[in-house]
Scaffold this active site. Structure first.
Site, PDB file in Angstrom:
ATOM      1  CE  LYS A  94      -3.913   1.946   2.591  1.00  0.00           C
ATOM      2  NZ  LYS A  94      -4.815   1.653   3.725  1.00  0.00           N
ATOM      3  CG  ASP A 218      -6.166   4.178  11.328  1.00  0.00           C
ATOM      4  OD1 ASP A 218      -5.549   3.248  11.882  1.00  0.00           O
ATOM      5  OD2 ASP A 218      -6.654   4.083  10.187  1.00  0.00           O
TER       6      ASP A 218
HETATM    7  P1  ADP Z   1      -3.230  -1.547   9.202  1.00  0.00           P
HETATM    8  O1  ADP Z   1      -4.339  -0.568   9.281  1.00  0.00           O
HETATM    9  O2  ADP Z   1      -1.877  -0.928   9.240  1.00  0.00           O
HETATM   10  O3  ADP Z   1      -3.374  -2.514   8.075  1.00  0.00           O
HETATM   11  P2  ADP Z   1      -4.259  -2.862  11.646  1.00  0.00           P
HETATM   12  O4  ADP Z   1      -5.250  -1.860  11.982  1.00  0.00           O
HETATM   13  O5  ADP Z   1      -4.766  -4.236  11.341  1.00  0.00           O
HETATM   14  O6  ADP Z   1      -3.240  -2.433  10.525  1.00  0.00           O
HETATM   15  O7  ADP Z   1      -3.251  -2.955  12.889  1.00  0.00           O
HETATM   16  C1  ADP Z   1      -2.206  -3.877  12.944  1.00  0.00           C
HETATM   17  C2  ADP Z   1      -1.397  -3.649  14.193  1.00  0.00           C
HETATM   18  O8  ADP Z   1      -2.228  -3.816  15.323  1.00  0.00           O
HETATM   19  C3  ADP Z   1      -0.242  -4.620  14.331  1.00  0.00           C
HETATM   20  O9  ADP Z   1       0.921  -3.926  14.701  1.00  0.00           O
HETATM   21  C4  ADP Z   1      -0.709  -5.524  15.446  1.00  0.00           C
HETATM   22  O10 ADP Z   1       0.378  -6.044  16.174  1.00  0.00           O
HETATM   23  C5  ADP Z   1      -1.514  -4.578  16.289  1.00  0.00           C
HETATM   24  N1  ADP Z   1      -2.449  -5.265  17.190  1.00  0.00           N
HETATM   25  C6  ADP Z   1      -3.421  -6.126  16.835  1.00  0.00           C
HETATM   26  N2  ADP Z   1      -4.066  -6.587  17.918  1.00  0.00           N
HETATM   27  C7  ADP Z   1      -3.467  -6.004  19.002  1.00  0.00           C
HETATM   28  C8  ADP Z   1      -3.655  -6.081  20.428  1.00  0.00           C
HETATM   29  N3  ADP Z   1      -4.597  -6.875  20.970  1.00  0.00           N
HETATM   30  N4  ADP Z   1      -2.875  -5.317  21.209  1.00  0.00           N
HETATM   31  C9  ADP Z   1      -1.937  -4.530  20.685  1.00  0.00           C
HETATM   32  N5  ADP Z   1      -1.698  -4.419  19.363  1.00  0.00           N
HETATM   33  C10 ADP Z   1      -2.456  -5.142  18.522  1.00  0.00           C
HETATM   34 MG    MG Z   2      -5.946   0.472   8.724  1.00  0.00          MG
END
Ligand code: ADP
Ligand code: MG
Length: 625
Positions: A94, A218
């Site tokens: 992305k 975000d």
């Molecule tokens: P993106 O929008 O960048 O695609 P996400 O919103 O899916 O990503 O976020 C991914 C991040 O969230 C990763 O760094 C993951 O380790 C973290 N993450 C997911 N679940 C948890 C949690 N329970 N506690 C802390 N961090 C989390």
């Molecule tokens: Mg995202």
């Protein structure tokens, strides 16, 4: 806004009882994770789709190319290769969408794979096993996976989607996202801003008359975005965005790895070289981080090492990173010219906002409890599904006033509709086009504004008219009259006409959608489809007539002015062909008219060029160089 389904083949309006409805899905195409959601028709709620095993909703945005086999895997299966085979395992694509190689200079060490520019095109490509892939192709592989997943789950084909992008994405990046959808076999009905989708998931902005200012925080895997939005009666406006494209949950993991390395007295430089170890520690660090979002302590053993982490130690490690996000929030508020008190709601998005410290810090900063009822890593996809459902016309009471229901345009020569703002354009919008005069010395121009989809204005709806007066005398075709349509969020149109050489200007205000009932609107759309063919014929005949008339007058003009430079045969032949063309107009057959235009054109071209050359020669002689 009214949503009408039209059966294109039969040209009939579809009633509500239509059995198998097309489903439109919502897709969050994320840097770290992607997912697909839809509105469950029974419960009416948005649901993210799980994998076939029924466990994961998130699809890691990772594509792995097998070295030997001609096989490509996407998602969790690809994640396993991230550290061992970085050159064949593409993540964070992305970040490359719509980017040129130059945009990425200085960040190349971030990517474990080879990003190249091939000189012929300005957009960056990725090299895998001697093949070159565009970010669009790679993204489409992720989208295909999501399409497959939702089709399996719903047991029906899915061809339509709403895809989200960060609010700061520019046109090139949005277009690239659209193209990726197309390549994956999806018709992308709308590209929606991620913060807008997140708000929709919470139902913010869906009520009539609602006016609010909201902050969407975000924190994802590798990026942080803060967006300040204003919502006014269903219209979302991005007031400001800020953030850090290299700050996210991955940095939390790195901080933990560094801490463990120090605790166990490991040589950090050596560790960085040992990919296998690094991968293991990273995965354990992420596990610890997630565990600590719910518990106070984490402990595991890895080989001879004991890896321990308490929540308070973790918070100490990431506090500086969280502070940086708050600095971004301050800047976003300043850019939007707002004080913290002006924010009515705060929405948490991104997996990393599950960290209690992050939640707490954001709450304290904005002085209010943020929305966190929905899973923060699903909320964007859920909101995209809400938007998709609105587009599908399933939310009857929902007013979608951010698009124009019918095209707007003006009448041009021969009663043709010249569309300036096409139907379904997003509001607010400004669009314009240049016109000119038909006659020498023409001092005024009548501008008539119409709404509708038909080719002839007589079949459309007249909204208003006005005259632009006082154009200084100029030969036909010389004045440049710019007609601009400005549509504001309330659907009010201002139409402005301005002659650019003289600056003469005139404008009116029209209110397009008012006074038009939903039935009338659907009837107009229906008419345009049922009459598409005859409309097209009418338009091409009218265009032939226009072309013939202007050809006749310019040829007559030419002969009158340059008679002495032409031979008798030339004049005679021209007159005959002009008369033949005039007669052909009565045939009302565009092909016959075109034949005569061609004949006249072919006959006059040689001597028209000759006269032109002579005129230039004369002009040159007069000049002293
Ligand atoms: P993106 O929008 O960048 O695609 P996400 O919103 O899916 O990503 O976020 C991914 C991040 O969230 C990763 O760094 C993951 O380790 C973290 N993450 C997911 N679940 C948890 C949690 N329970 N506690 C802390 N961090 C989390
Ligand atoms: Mg995202």
């Amino acid at each position: 806004m009214a949503k009408i389904s039209i059966n294109i083949k039969q040209g009939t309006l579809l009633k509500d009882e239509t059995p198998q409805k097309d489903i439109i899905v919502g897709i969050d195409l994320g840097t770290t994770n992607s997912l697909v959601a839809y509105i469950n028709s029974e419960s009416g709620t948005a649901m993210a789709v799980k994998d076939e095993g029924g466990s994961n909703k998130l699809v890691p945005s990772i594509v792995h190319f097998h070295t030997e086999k001609e096989e490509i895997v996407v998602g969790n299966d690809a994640k396993e290769y991230l550290v061992a085979q970085p050159e064949n395992t593409i993540y964070s694509v992305k970040r490359l969408m719509g980017k040129s190689f130059n945009d990425l200079k200085g960040h190349s060490e971030y990517f474990g794979y080879q990003v190249i520019d091939d000189d012929t095109e300005s957009l960056a490509k990725i090299r895998v096993n001697d093949r070159f892939y565009t970010p669009i192709e790679l993204s489409s592989l992720i989208l295909k996976q999501l399409k497959y997943r939702v089709e399996k789950a719903l047991n029906q084909t899915v061809t339509k989607a709403v895809i989200t992008v960060p609010a700061y994405f520019n046109d090139a990046q949005r277009q690239a996202t659209r193209d990726a959808g197309k390549l994956a076999g999806l018709e992308v009905l709308r590209i929606v801003n991620e913060p807008t989708a997140a708000s929709l998931a919470y139902g913010i902005g869906l009520k009539q008359g609602e006016e609010k200012t909201i902050a969407v925080y975000d924190l994802g895997g590798g990026t942080f975005d803060i967006s300040i939005l204003s919502i006014d009666n269903g219209i979302f406006e991005v007031l400001s965005t800020n953030g850090d494209t290299f700050l996210g949950g991955d940095d939390f993991d790195r901080a933990i790895v560094d801490y463990w390395a120090a605790e166990n007295e490991m040589d950090v430089a050596a560790l960085k070289l040992n990919k296998q170890w690094m991968q293991t520690l990273r995965l354990q660090a992420e596990k610890a981080k997630m565990h600590l979002s719910k518990h106070e302590d984490f402990e595991t053993t890895e080989g001879y090492m004991t890896l321990k982490l308490s929540r308070s130690k973790f918070e100490e490690l990431v506090q500086p990173l969280v502070d940086r996000t708050l600095e971004n929030c301050k800047r976003a508020l300043a850019d939007a010219n707002l004080k913290i008190e002006a924010i009515d709601e705060v929405v948490l998005v991104g997996g990393s906002t599950r960290v209690p410290l992050v939640k707490q810090a954001v709450g304290e900063f904005f002085g209010r409890t943020p929305h966190d009822d929905l899973n923060p890593d699903e909320v964007v996809a859920l909101g995209a599904a809400v938007q998709a459902d609105i587009l599908a016309g399933n939310q009857k009471d929902m007013l979608l006033i951010d698009i124009t229901p019918l095209s707007l345009g003006i009448e041009t020569m021969g009663g043709l509709m010249d569309v300036i703002i096409p139907r379904n354009s997003k509001l607010p919008i400004k669009a314009g086009r240049q016109y000119t005069t038909q006659k020498d010395g023409q001092s005024g121009m009548r501008i008539t504004v119409y709404q509708g989809e038909r080719d002839l204005v007589s079949d459309n709806r007249k909204l208003g008219e006005f005259s632009l007066k006082g154009i200084p005398a100029m030969p036909a075709g010389l004045p440049k009259v710019e007609i601009t349509f400005i549509l504001d969020a309330d659907g009010i149109t201002r139409v402005r006409a301005k002659e650019l050489r003289s600056g003469v200007e005139q404008s009116i205000e029209v209110k397009p959608s008012y006074g038009l009932s939903e039935e009338e609107m659907s009837q107009m759309l229906l008419d345009s489809i049922q009459n598409a063919q005859s409309d097209m014929q009418a338009r091409s005949l009218q265009e032939a007539l226009n072309e013939a008339n202007s050809m006749i007058s310019s040829v007559e003009n030419f002969v009158e002015k340059n008679g002495e430079l032409l031979t008798e045969v030339e004049i005679q032949g021209t007159v005959e062909r002009v008369n033949a063309l005039k007669e052909s107009l009565d045939s009302r057959n565009k092909d016959i008219i075109h034949q005569h235009i061609e004949a006249l054109n072919d006959f006059t071209r040689p001597f028209a060029e000759r006269v032109m050359d002579q005129a230039i020669a004369v002009a040159m002689k007069g000049k002293k160089i």
